[in-house]
Design a protein around this motif. Structure first.
Motif, short mmCIF file in Angstrom:
data_model
loop_
_atom_site.label_atom_id
_atom_site.label_comp_id
_atom_site.label_asym_id
_atom_site.label_seq_id
_atom_site.Cartn_x
_atom_site.Cartn_y
_atom_site.Cartn_z
N ASN A 192 -33.99 51.63 -20.34
CA ASN A 192 -32.76 52.09 -20.42
C ASN A 192 -32.03 51.60 -19.48
OD1 ASN A 192 -33.17 53.70 -22.97
ND2 ASN A 192 -34.39 55.05 -21.70
N ASP B 268 -24.08 51.63 -21.69
CA ASP B 268 -25.24 51.93 -21.52
C ASP B 268 -26.04 50.70 -22.72
OD1 ASP B 268 -25.39 53.89 -20.20
OD2 ASP B 268 -24.68 55.16 -21.46
N HIS C 273 -28.05 51.74 -17.62
CA HIS C 273 -26.86 52.26 -17.49
C HIS C 273 -26.02 51.50 -16.48
CE1 HIS C 273 -23.77 55.18 -17.15
NE2 HIS C 273 -23.76 55.13 -15.99
N THR C 274 -25.04 50.99 -16.70
CA THR C 274 -24.20 50.21 -15.84
C THR C 274 -22.73 50.82 -15.76
OG1 THR C 274 -23.14 48.72 -17.92
CG2 THR C 274 -25.19 48.24 -16.43
N THR C 275 -22.03 50.52 -14.68
CA THR C 275 -20.63 51.01 -14.60
C THR C 275 -20.08 49.45 -14.24
OG1 THR C 275 -21.23 53.18 -13.77
CG2 THR C 275 -18.92 52.41 -13.09
N SER D 198 -18.27 52.59 -18.38
CA SER D 198 -19.52 52.84 -18.65
C SER D 198 -20.23 52.18 -19.69
CB SER D 198 -19.86 54.49 -18.53
OG SER D 198 -21.22 54.89 -18.34
#
Length: 127
Positions: free
Chosen positions: A98, A122, A100-102, A120
């Motif tokens: 998985n 994902d 998750h990025t910002t 955000s």
């Protein structure tokens, strides 16, 4: 603002035979997901498109290197000013990682639509 055919979970045009379209933030997210799931060099006219996928989760669990390569790939999109953070969490039981990025947006229209300069995002991929 970019417009594209909406893709289903398998990456194929939606069940309406490609008549459903996405634009704005949703198109950006779809484009970023395509970029993340592509091996760098596969695109004929864009040799930098995609991620340099190595064996991140084989004998060595190298989520940090995966995060660096993902950030490099996402920064290739002109609509992204900066990748602020990337977290890669492998799940060996389901054989998925998985992500998750910002992201900091650079496009004023996308910032207005998102109501925030940071987005955000994902995604996940099989390992």
């Amino acid at each position: 603002m970019s417009v594209d055919v909406e893709l289903d979970e398998s990456g194929n045009p939606d069940p309406t035979n490609g008549t459903a379209m996405v634009n704005g933030i949703e198109e950006l997210k779809q484009s970023l997901e395509i970029r993340l799931l592509s091996q760098v060099g596969w695109a004929v006219n864009d040799v930098e498109f995609g991620v340099e996928w190595l064996d991140f989760f084989g004998e060595n669990d190298n989520a940090d290197l995966a995060a660096d390569k993902i950030a490099e790939a996402l920064e290739q999109d002109d609509r992204i000013a900066n990748v602020l953070s990337v977290t890669v969490t492998p799940d060996y039981k389901t054989r998925k990682a998985n992500i998750h990025t910002t992201l900091q947006l650079s496009d004023d229209d996308l910032i207005a639509e998102n109501e925030d300069p940071n987005l955000s995002f994902d995604a996940s991929f099989e390992i």
